[in-house]
Design an enzyme around this catalytic site. Structure first.
Site, PDB file in Angstrom:
ATOM      1  N   GLU A   1      -5.839 -10.733  -1.560  1.00 46.07           N
ATOM      2  CA  GLU A   1      -6.660 -10.544  -0.350  1.00 46.07           C
ATOM      3  C   GLU A   1      -8.140 -10.519  -0.716  1.00 46.07           C
ATOM      4  O   GLU A   1      -8.910  -9.686  -0.207  1.00 46.07           O
ATOM      5  CB  GLU A   1      -6.271  -9.246   0.375  1.00 46.07           C
ATOM      6  CG  GLU A   1      -4.809  -9.172   0.746  1.00 46.07           C
ATOM      7  CD  GLU A   1      -4.430  -7.910   1.521  1.00 46.07           C
ATOM      8  OE1 GLU A   1      -5.349  -7.218   2.021  1.00 46.07           O
ATOM      9  OE2 GLU A   1      -3.229  -7.627   1.625  1.00 46.07           O
TER      10      GLU A   1
ATOM     11  N   ASN B   1       2.300  -4.938  -3.361  1.00 46.07           N
ATOM     12  CA  ASN B   1       0.904  -5.300  -3.082  1.00 46.07           C
ATOM     13  C   ASN B   1       0.096  -4.041  -2.795  1.00 46.07           C
ATOM     14  O   ASN B   1       0.553  -3.152  -2.074  1.00 46.07           O
ATOM     15  CB  ASN B   1       0.905  -6.217  -1.835  1.00 46.07           C
ATOM     16  CG  ASN B   1      -0.403  -6.919  -1.595  1.00 46.07           C
ATOM     17  OD1 ASN B   1      -0.951  -7.525  -2.510  1.00 46.07           O
ATOM     18  ND2 ASN B   1      -0.915  -6.851  -0.369  1.00 46.07           N
TER      19      ASN B   1
ATOM     20  N   ASP C   1     -11.918 -10.475  -1.079  1.00 47.75           N
ATOM     21  CA  ASP C   1     -13.224 -10.586  -0.426  1.00 47.75           C
ATOM     22  C   ASP C   1     -14.192  -9.699  -1.196  1.00 47.75           C
ATOM     23  O   ASP C   1     -13.782  -8.775  -1.895  1.00 47.75           O
ATOM     24  CB  ASP C   1     -13.193 -10.264   1.079  1.00 47.75           C
ATOM     25  CG  ASP C   1     -12.463  -8.982   1.434  1.00 47.75           C
ATOM     26  OD1 ASP C   1     -12.588  -7.990   0.687  1.00 47.75           O
ATOM     27  OD2 ASP C   1     -11.776  -8.960   2.473  1.00 47.75           O
TER      28      ASP C   1
ATOM     29  N   GLU D   1       0.819  -1.224   0.000  1.00 48.65           N
ATOM     30  CA  GLU D   1       0.000   0.000   0.000  1.00 48.65           C
ATOM     31  C   GLU D   1       0.848   1.268   0.000  1.00 48.65           C
ATOM     32  O   GLU D   1       0.620   2.176   0.808  1.00 48.65           O
ATOM     33  CB  GLU D   1      -0.972  -0.023   1.192  1.00 48.65           C
ATOM     34  CG  GLU D   1      -1.895  -1.225   1.126  1.00 48.65           C
ATOM     35  CD  GLU D   1      -2.792  -1.391   2.357  1.00 48.65           C
ATOM     36  OE1 GLU D   1      -2.716  -0.547   3.267  1.00 48.65           O
ATOM     37  OE2 GLU D   1      -3.556  -2.362   2.401  1.00 48.65           O
TER      38      GLU D   1
ATOM     39  N   HIS E   1     -10.131  -6.219  -2.479  1.00 51.09           N
ATOM     40  CA  HIS E   1     -11.219  -6.049  -1.512  1.00 51.09           C
ATOM     41  C   HIS E   1     -12.366  -5.391  -2.282  1.00 51.09           C
ATOM     42  O   HIS E   1     -12.430  -4.160  -2.399  1.00 51.09           O
ATOM     43  CB  HIS E   1     -10.761  -5.192  -0.331  1.00 51.09           C
ATOM     44  CG  HIS E   1      -9.681  -5.834   0.474  1.00 51.09           C
ATOM     45  ND1 HIS E   1      -9.908  -6.972   1.222  1.00 51.09           N
ATOM     46  CD2 HIS E   1      -8.368  -5.533   0.643  1.00 51.09           C
ATOM     47  CE1 HIS E   1      -8.774  -7.326   1.827  1.00 51.09           C
ATOM     48  NE2 HIS E   1      -7.831  -6.483   1.477  1.00 51.09           N
TER      49      HIS E   1
HETATM   50  O1  G3I Z   1      -4.389  -8.495  18.793  1.00 55.12           O
HETATM   51  C1  G3I Z   1      -5.146  -7.399  19.322  1.00 55.12           C
HETATM   52  C2  G3I Z   1      -5.849  -7.802  20.581  1.00 55.12           C
HETATM   53  O2  G3I Z   1      -4.912  -8.130  21.568  1.00 55.12           O
HETATM   54  C3  G3I Z   1      -6.768  -6.650  21.023  1.00 55.12           C
HETATM   55  O3  G3I Z   1      -7.510  -7.056  22.124  1.00 55.12           O
HETATM   56  C4  G3I Z   1      -7.697  -6.246  19.892  1.00 55.12           C
HETATM   57  C5  G3I Z   1      -8.565  -5.047  20.280  1.00 55.12           C
HETATM   58  O4  G3I Z   1      -8.823  -4.218  19.183  1.00 55.12           O
HETATM   59  O5  G3I Z   1      -6.938  -5.897  18.768  1.00 55.12           O
HETATM   60  C6  G3I Z   1      -6.150  -6.968  18.277  1.00 55.12           C
HETATM   61  O6  G3I Z   1      -5.456  -6.549  17.151  1.00 55.12           O
HETATM   62  C7  G3I Z   1      -6.223  -6.375  15.978  1.00 55.12           C
HETATM   63  C8  G3I Z   1      -5.622  -7.250  14.880  1.00 55.12           C
HETATM   64  O7  G3I Z   1      -6.304  -7.026  13.671  1.00 55.12           O
HETATM   65  C9  G3I Z   1      -5.699  -8.726  15.222  1.00 55.12           C
HETATM   66  O8  G3I Z   1      -7.027  -9.111  15.326  1.00 55.12           O
HETATM   67  C10 G3I Z   1      -6.177  -4.927  15.566  1.00 55.12           C
HETATM   68  O9  G3I Z   1      -6.863  -4.135  16.532  1.00 55.12           O
HETATM   69  C11 G3I Z   1      -6.816  -4.756  14.212  1.00 55.12           C
HETATM   70  O10 G3I Z   1      -6.606  -3.416  13.768  1.00 55.12           O
HETATM   71  C12 G3I Z   1      -6.182  -5.688  13.219  1.00 55.12           C
HETATM   72  O11 G3I Z   1      -6.852  -5.539  11.998  1.00 55.12           O
HETATM   73  C13 G3I Z   1      -6.176  -6.061  10.868  1.00 55.12           C
HETATM   74  C14 G3I Z   1      -5.913  -4.947   9.880  1.00 55.12           C
HETATM   75  O12 G3I Z   1      -5.300  -5.480   8.706  1.00 55.12           O
HETATM   76  C15 G3I Z   1      -4.998  -3.897  10.460  1.00 55.12           C
HETATM   77  O13 G3I Z   1      -4.716  -2.910   9.547  1.00 55.12           O
HETATM   78  C16 G3I Z   1      -7.077  -7.112  10.236  1.00 55.12           C
HETATM   79  O14 G3I Z   1      -7.210  -8.232  11.112  1.00 55.12           O
HETATM   80  C17 G3I Z   1      -6.487  -7.559   8.888  1.00 55.12           C
HETATM   81  O15 G3I Z   1      -7.428  -8.346   8.217  1.00 55.12           O
HETATM   82  C18 G3I Z   1      -6.164  -6.352   8.023  1.00 55.12           C
HETATM   83  O16 G3I Z   1      -5.543  -6.821   6.864  1.00 55.12           O
HETATM   84  C19 G3I Z   1      -5.234  -5.833   5.868  1.00 55.12           C
HETATM   85  C20 G3I Z   1      -3.990  -6.294   5.157  1.00 55.12           C
HETATM   86  O17 G3I Z   1      -2.956  -6.535   6.068  1.00 55.12           O
HETATM   87  C21 G3I Z   1      -3.547  -5.266   4.120  1.00 55.12           C
HETATM   88  N1  G3I Z   1      -4.631  -4.953   3.198  1.00 55.12           N
HETATM   89  C22 G3I Z   1      -5.891  -4.584   3.823  1.00 55.12           C
HETATM   90  C23 G3I Z   1      -6.331  -5.650   4.823  1.00 55.12           C
HETATM   91  C24 G3I Z   1      -7.685  -5.314   5.414  1.00 55.12           C
HETATM   92  O18 G3I Z   1      -7.636  -4.147   6.176  1.00 55.12           O
END
Ligand code: G3I
Length: 473
Positions: free
Chosen positions: A268, A205, A270, A163, A240
């Site tokens: 990715e 990516n 969806d 990105e 996405h």
């Molecule tokens: O692990 C913590 C946990 O300890 C805490 O309690 C909880 C509370 O919010 O957060 C948890 O972390 C989260 C993490 O996912 C694991 O679940 C983060 O807040 C959350 O922001 C994070 O989101 C991820 C996101 O990227 C972050 O930018 C998504 O799962 C993930 O699917 C998403 O993936 C991205 C790709 O890497 C890049 N392209 C876009 C895609 C979708 O946004």
């Protein structure tokens, strides 16, 4: 993992005609009467990756999640576990337990790994973001070297930068990387990754670059420059997407990157919609998934498709776009959505893919009597053979209520199991003695479950299909 890559390359060579099956043109002799019934077997047969982004906690704690990931996909991506905040939360303090869990799982199940990601503006600790240009470069080089070296030979490809282009008319993203190091941060990242693991495929990516637009034009310009230095192998199109909005220019857009000598990959995928979904929307979603899968299946240089999560409730979408979701291939109860069937068919597989586990029925008018004399029956089928190996799928059917099952057979020739999934036991010898895993042994009369494995065999020999003896455990 290198074995795994060689396996799929061999499959490509042996299954060119299957590409025509993916286009609905016809079936190869390999698949006549034996079409693949899992995404994994269908993708193996045409030499593509079908991947899924996985969550470590669910992989560790949820047996049905694990089983579905192992059975349906031949490639894994860590949804979060390989990002900088997970692997190097403090300067020089590396934590690989989560990433290791995923890579070990992939190896145990004969799956490749697409690594995500080295350099991103998000999920990068604040200690990195505050560094000056020299220190930031040092931190980036150290991070890429350490992570790439750890997984050299085990991670097949990497999203090196993620990105880096903004949504503003193709301008570069105004990130701490760009502000501190200038546009050269991208070249530094790719040069470092190439030197650290020369055999891994290196990708750039991004999202919203599926169609021909200002953002994909900028990616094209960057890709040209990196390719001319031989430090880029492919472009990842996150995809996405929104229901009904597969870009009409997607195929041509991917083709222009292939014409640069690059691989392309749907990284990715969806397809979200306004929830709750009705039947028409699920049908449109299936159509959209079919279209994207066909585009990749038709392009020899499309390495594969990764869906960004397993079930609808595993997806990041509802949390980020409230009121939308239902974006993936499986419902929350692991049943397969119409989109699953569409992807299976577009990969050249057959039928609906249902059921992996058939529901039990007690209606004597609609239930054929179980075979007598055996508590269970098991059958093997070769889902994708190649010169020196093959992938098999096996079905165990319960003829009575079971709390466990055992299977045994003897290979007539040189065939030997190299890795297996959803089955345990003594598997690698001439005589195979297998048993259920903890999560797939309990079956009601009439239910069935599946397991799978890869074999090695003598060059050019036929992959035989031995008779299996199944007994209740
Ligand atoms: O692990 C913590 C946990 O300890 C805490 O309690 C909880 C509370 O919010 O957060 C948890 O972390 C989260 C993490 O996912 C694991 O679940 C983060 O807040 C959350 O922001 C994070 O989101 C991820 C996101 O990227 C972050 O930018 C998504 O799962 C993930 O699917 C998403 O993936 C991205 C790709 O890497 C890049 N392209 C876009 C895609 C979708 O946004």
């Amino acid at each position: 993992m290198l074995l795994n890559r060689q396996r799929r390359r061999a499959v490509i060579a042996g299954a060119v005609t299957l590409a025509t099956a993916a286009l609905g043109i016809g079936l190869s002799t390999q698949f006549a009467g034996a079409q693949a019934t899992t995404l994994r077997a269908a993708a193996d047969a045409i030499g593509k990756d079908i991947g899924v982004a996985v969550d470590v906690n669910k992989l560790q704690n949820n047996a049905e999640y694990r089983n579905t990931v192992a059975t349906e996909f031949n490639s894994l991506t860590a949804e979060n576990a390989m990002k900088w905040d997970a692997t190097e939360p403090q300067d020089g303090n590396y934590t690989f337990s989560q990433a290791d869990t995923i890579v070990n799982f992939a190896e145990d199940n004969g799956q490749s790994v697409h690594g995500h990601t080295f350099v991103w503006h998000a999920q990068t600790p604040s200690w990195v973001q505050g560094l000056d240009a020299t220190a930031m470069r040092t931190a980036m080089v150290d991070h890429i070297n350490t992570v790439a070296n750890r997984y050299e030979g085990r991670v097949d490809s990497w999203d090196v930068v993620n990105e880096v282009v903004s949504d503003n008319n193709g301008a570069m993203r105004d990130s701490f990387w760009l502000r501190t190091m200038g546009e050269g941060f991208i070249t530094t990242a790719f040069q470092t990754a190439r030197a650290a693991d020369p055999n891994a495929d290196l990708y750039i990516n991004d999202y919203s670059i599926e169609g021909d637009n200002a953002k994909s034009d900028t990616i094209y310009r960057i890709a040209q420059g990196l390719k001319s230095q031989n430090i880029l192998d492919g472009v990842g199109f996150q995809s996405h997407l929104i229901l009904g909005q597969v870009p009409s220019t997607m195929e041509a857009n991917l083709q222009r990157f292939v014409d640069l000598g690059l691989k392309v990959r749907i990284t990715e995928l969806d397809i979200r919609l306004n929830t709750p979904a009705d039947a028409n929307e699920l049908a449109q979603q299936a159509e959209d998934y079919r279209r994207v899968t066909e585009i990749c299946a038709e392009l020899a240089d499309c390495s594969g498709i990764t869906v960004w999560g397993l079930r609808d409730n595993d997806s990041w979408v509802p949390g980020t776009f409230p009121g939308t979701g239902a974006a993936l291939l499986f419902f929350e109860d692991y049943s397969k959505k119409p989109a699953y069937t569409a992807v299976l068919n577009a990969l050249g597989g057959g039928g609906t893919g249902n059921p992996t586990t058939t529901p039990a029925t007690s209606d004597p008018a609609t239930t054929s009597p179980p075979p007598t004399g055996s508590g269970c029956t098991a059958t093997l089928s070769v889902s994708s053979p190649w010169n020196t190996g093959a992938t098999y799928s096996a079905t165990v059917k319960a003829n009575q209520n079971l709390n466990g099952w055992k299977v045994t057979w003897t290979w007539p020739g040189s065939e030997r199991i190299s890795n297996a999934w959803s089955v345990t036991g003594t598997l690698t010898g001439a005589t195979v003695n297998g048993a259920n895993e903890s999560y797939n042994g309990t079956l009601a009369a009439g239910q069935s479950t599946t397991f799978g494995f890869n074999i090695t065999k003598a060059d050019g020999s036929t992959a035989s299909v031995p008779t299996v003896t199944c007994t209740p455990a």
